[in-house]
Motif scaffolding. Structure first.
Motif, PDB file in Angstrom:
ATOM      1  N   MET A 201       0.852  -1.183   0.000  1.00  9.94           N
ATOM      2  CA  MET A 201       0.000   0.000   0.000  1.00  9.94           C
ATOM      3  C   MET A 201       0.885   1.229   0.000  1.00  9.94           C
ATOM      4  O   MET A 201       1.763   1.359   0.849  1.00  9.94           O
ATOM      5  N   GLN A 202       0.637   2.112  -0.927  1.00  9.76           N
ATOM      6  CA  GLN A 202       1.402   3.346  -0.983  1.00  9.76           C
ATOM      7  C   GLN A 202       0.918   4.297   0.101  1.00  9.76           C
ATOM      8  O   GLN A 202      -0.280   4.382   0.376  1.00  9.76           O
ATOM      9  N   ALA A 203       1.848   5.002   0.727  1.00 10.18           N
ATOM     10  CA  ALA A 203       1.538   6.005   1.737  1.00 10.18           C
ATOM     11  C   ALA A 203       2.193   7.320   1.326  1.00 10.18           C
ATOM     12  O   ALA A 203       3.195   7.328   0.614  1.00 10.18           O
ATOM     13  N   TYR A 204       1.604   8.419   1.784  1.00 10.84           N
ATOM     14  CA  TYR A 204       2.058   9.748   1.396  1.00 10.84           C
ATOM     15  C   TYR A 204       2.412  10.565   2.631  1.00 10.84           C
ATOM     16  O   TYR A 204       1.731  10.485   3.657  1.00 10.84           O
ATOM     17  N   THR A 205       3.459  11.380   2.511  1.00 16.80           N
ATOM     18  CA  THR A 205       3.781  12.327   3.575  1.00 16.80           C
ATOM     19  C   THR A 205       2.722  13.419   3.569  1.00 16.80           C
ATOM     20  O   THR A 205       1.959  13.557   2.607  1.00 16.80           O
ATOM     21  N   ILE A 206       2.690  14.205   4.623  1.00 15.91           N
ATOM     22  CA  ILE A 206       1.731  15.310   4.693  1.00 15.91           C
ATOM     23  C   ILE A 206       1.952  16.276   3.520  1.00 15.91           C
ATOM     24  O   ILE A 206       1.001  16.744   2.907  1.00 15.91           O
ATOM     25  N   GLY A 207       3.205  16.544   3.184  1.00 14.15           N
ATOM     26  CA  GLY A 207       3.497  17.446   2.063  1.00 14.15           C
ATOM     27  C   GLY A 207       2.996  16.898   0.735  1.00 14.15           C
ATOM     28  O   GLY A 207       2.423  17.628  -0.080  1.00 14.15           O
ATOM     29  N   GLN A 208       3.195  15.599   0.499  1.00 10.45           N
ATOM     30  CA  GLN A 208       2.710  14.982  -0.734  1.00 10.45           C
ATOM     31  C   GLN A 208       1.187  14.983  -0.762  1.00 10.45           C
ATOM     32  O   GLN A 208       0.580  15.278  -1.800  1.00 10.45           O
ATOM     33  N   ALA A 209       0.567  14.656   0.359  1.00 14.03           N
ATOM     34  CA  ALA A 209      -0.894  14.652   0.434  1.00 14.03           C
ATOM     35  C   ALA A 209      -1.443  16.054   0.162  1.00 14.03           C
ATOM     36  O   ALA A 209      -2.416  16.216  -0.575  1.00 14.03           O
ATOM     37  N   ALA A 210      -0.803  17.062   0.740  1.00 14.07           N
ATOM     38  CA  ALA A 210      -1.251  18.442   0.524  1.00 14.07           C
ATOM     39  C   ALA A 210      -1.193  18.808  -0.953  1.00 14.07           C
ATOM     40  O   ALA A 210      -2.128  19.406  -1.495  1.00 14.07           O
ATOM     41  N   ARG A 211      -0.110  18.431  -1.624  1.00 13.33           N
ATOM     42  CA  ARG A 211       0.028  18.740  -3.055  1.00 13.33           C
ATOM     43  C   ARG A 211      -1.067  18.059  -3.854  1.00 13.33           C
ATOM     44  O   ARG A 211      -1.681  18.655  -4.733  1.00 13.33           O
ATOM     45  N   LEU A 212      -1.360  16.806  -3.547  1.00 12.19           N
ATOM     46  CA  LEU A 212      -2.394  16.073  -4.259  1.00 12.19           C
ATOM     47  C   LEU A 212      -3.785  16.628  -3.990  1.00 12.19           C
ATOM     48  O   LEU A 212      -4.662  16.567  -4.851  1.00 12.19           O
ATOM     49  N   LEU A 213      -3.996  17.180  -2.789  1.00 10.17           N
ATOM     50  CA  LEU A 213      -5.288  17.749  -2.434  1.00 10.17           C
ATOM     51  C   LEU A 213      -5.422  19.201  -2.871  1.00 10.17           C
ATOM     52  O   LEU A 213      -6.505  19.773  -2.800  1.00 10.17           O
ATOM     53  N   GLY A 214      -4.312  19.821  -3.289  1.00 14.37           N
ATOM     54  CA  GLY A 214      -4.356  21.212  -3.731  1.00 14.37           C
ATOM     55  C   GLY A 214      -4.433  22.212  -2.597  1.00 14.37           C
ATOM     56  O   GLY A 214      -5.022  23.277  -2.740  1.00 14.37           O
ATOM     57  N   VAL A 215      -3.828  21.854  -1.437  1.00 12.45           N
ATOM     58  CA  VAL A 215      -3.818  22.749  -0.280  1.00 12.45           C
ATOM     59  C   VAL A 215      -2.389  22.874   0.243  1.00 12.45           C
ATOM     60  O   VAL A 215      -1.495  22.154  -0.198  1.00 12.45           O
ATOM     61  N   SER A 216      -2.198  23.746   1.217  1.00 12.14           N
ATOM     62  CA  SER A 216      -0.878  23.900   1.817  1.00 12.14           C
ATOM     63  C   SER A 216      -0.611  22.755   2.793  1.00 12.14           C
ATOM     64  O   SER A 216      -1.553  22.162   3.339  1.00 12.14           O
ATOM     65  N   PRO A 217       0.679  22.454   3.051  1.00  4.05           N
ATOM     66  CA  PRO A 217       0.994  21.443   4.060  1.00  4.05           C
ATOM     67  C   PRO A 217       0.414  21.783   5.438  1.00  4.05           C
ATOM     68  O   PRO A 217      -0.002  20.892   6.169  1.00  4.05           O
ATOM     69  N   ASP A 218       0.362  23.075   5.784  1.00  2.00           N
ATOM     70  CA  ASP A 218      -0.226  23.477   7.068  1.00  2.00           C
ATOM     71  C   ASP A 218      -1.702  23.091   7.146  1.00  2.00           C
ATOM     72  O   ASP A 218      -2.175  22.622   8.178  1.00  2.00           O
ATOM     73  N   THR A 219      -2.430  23.268   6.042  1.00  2.00           N
ATOM     74  CA  THR A 219      -3.843  22.886   6.016  1.00  2.00           C
ATOM     75  C   THR A 219      -3.982  21.376   6.177  1.00  2.00           C
ATOM     76  O   THR A 219      -4.813  20.899   6.961  1.00  2.00           O
ATOM     77  N   ALA A 220      -3.153  20.604   5.478  1.00  2.00           N
ATOM     78  CA  ALA A 220      -3.203  19.145   5.589  1.00  2.00           C
ATOM     79  C   ALA A 220      -2.891  18.705   7.021  1.00  2.00           C
ATOM     80  O   ALA A 220      -3.533  17.791   7.547  1.00  2.00           O
ATOM     81  N   ARG A 221      -1.924  19.359   7.668  1.00  2.00           N
ATOM     82  CA  ARG A 221      -1.597  19.034   9.062  1.00  2.00           C
ATOM     83  C   ARG A 221      -2.778  19.328   9.984  1.00  2.00           C
ATOM     84  O   ARG A 221      -3.088  18.545  10.884  1.00  2.00           O
ATOM     85  N   ARG A 222      -3.428  20.491   9.767  1.00  4.76           N
ATOM     86  CA  ARG A 222      -4.584  20.840  10.605  1.00  4.76           C
ATOM     87  C   ARG A 222      -5.701  19.814  10.425  1.00  4.76           C
ATOM     88  O   ARG A 222      -6.347  19.418  11.407  1.00  4.76           O
ATOM     89  N   TRP A 223      -5.943  19.372   9.195  1.00  2.00           N
ATOM     90  CA  TRP A 223      -6.972  18.366   8.948  1.00  2.00           C
ATOM     91  C   TRP A 223      -6.611  17.051   9.655  1.00  2.00           C
ATOM     92  O   TRP A 223      -7.476  16.399  10.229  1.00  2.00           O
ATOM     93  N   ALA A 224      -5.335  16.682   9.611  1.00  2.00           N
ATOM     94  CA  ALA A 224      -4.893  15.457  10.280  1.00  2.00           C
ATOM     95  C   ALA A 224      -5.036  15.602  11.796  1.00  2.00           C
ATOM     96  O   ALA A 224      -5.530  14.694  12.470  1.00  2.00           O
ATOM     97  N   ASP A 225      -4.631  16.749  12.336  1.00  2.00           N
ATOM     98  CA  ASP A 225      -4.746  17.001  13.771  1.00  2.00           C
ATOM     99  C   ASP A 225      -6.198  16.961  14.229  1.00  2.00           C
ATOM    100  O   ASP A 225      -6.499  16.532  15.345  1.00  2.00           O
ATOM    101  N   ALA A 226      -7.109  17.405  13.368  1.00  2.00           N
ATOM    102  CA  ALA A 226      -8.541  17.421  13.700  1.00  2.00           C
ATOM    103  C   ALA A 226      -9.192  16.059  13.474  1.00  2.00           C
ATOM    104  O   ALA A 226     -10.382  15.887  13.737  1.00  2.00           O
ATOM    105  N   GLY A 227      -8.437  15.094  12.942  1.00  2.00           N
ATOM    106  CA  GLY A 227      -8.971  13.764  12.715  1.00  2.00           C
ATOM    107  C   GLY A 227      -9.773  13.621  11.432  1.00  2.00           C
ATOM    108  O   GLY A 227     -10.453  12.619  11.226  1.00  2.00           O
ATOM    109  N   ARG A 228      -9.679  14.604  10.548  1.00  2.00           N
ATOM    110  CA  ARG A 228     -10.430  14.514   9.288  1.00  2.00           C
ATOM    111  C   ARG A 228      -9.815  13.497   8.338  1.00  2.00           C
ATOM    112  O   ARG A 228     -10.503  12.940   7.505  1.00  2.00           O
ATOM    113  N   VAL A 229      -8.513  13.278   8.457  1.00  2.00           N
ATOM    114  CA  VAL A 229      -7.827  12.260   7.659  1.00  2.00           C
ATOM    115  C   VAL A 229      -6.884  11.493   8.596  1.00  2.00           C
ATOM    116  O   VAL A 229      -6.185  12.097   9.403  1.00  2.00           O
TER     117      VAL A 229
END
Length: 131
Positions: free
Chosen positions: A1-29
């Motif tokens: 199974m492929q896994a992505y760093t927060i930075g890679q996930a942010a790029r794929l989602l079209g958001v900043s790494p800070d936004t991806a981190r906040r979503w992860a911290d909030a339990g959204r992903v």
């Protein structure tokens, strides 16, 4: 199974790494840590989250004043295989792209849900919207 760093996930989602981190911290992903302590998102979880995100919007307003180019890097969210043909869906930020191609091409590329891929579009008609 492929896994992505927060930075890679942010790029794929079209958001900043800070936004991806906040979503992860909030339990959204869902995330987990690798042996070196990096936070990772499993490809299937990221694929599901990208579809959910596209349906509901990111909650952030990004004013775009540029024409979208013809390459859409994203994550494979669905594959439907027939005997000869196949349908592949890619979520590239807020854009859902669907491609019809041969089953053989999907197998040769080794495409799987959760995998990073780029959809390339060639068209004689291009529409440009200013947001």
């Amino acid at each position: 199974m492929q896994a992505y760093t927060i930075g890679q996930a942010a790029r794929l989602l079209g958001v900043s790494p800070d936004t991806a981190r906040r979503w992860a911290d909030a339990g959204r992903v869902a995330t987990h840590r690798d042996d070196s302590g990096r936070r990772l998102v499993d490809g299937k979880d990221l694929a599901a989250f990208s579809v959910e995100l596209a349906k509901g919007g990111s909650g952030e307003e990004d004013a775009s004043y540029t024409s979208v180019r013809n390459a859409f890097p994203g994550i494979v969210t669905a594959i439907k295989l027939g005997d000869v043909a196949a349908q592949v869906e890619i979520q590239a930020g807020p854009h859902r792209l669907v491609s019809l191609l041969t089953r053989e091409a999907v197998e040769e590329l080794g495409l799987e849900v959760g995998m990073e891929a780029t959809a390339r579009v060639k068209s004689t008609n291009v529409h440009i919207d200013r947001v």
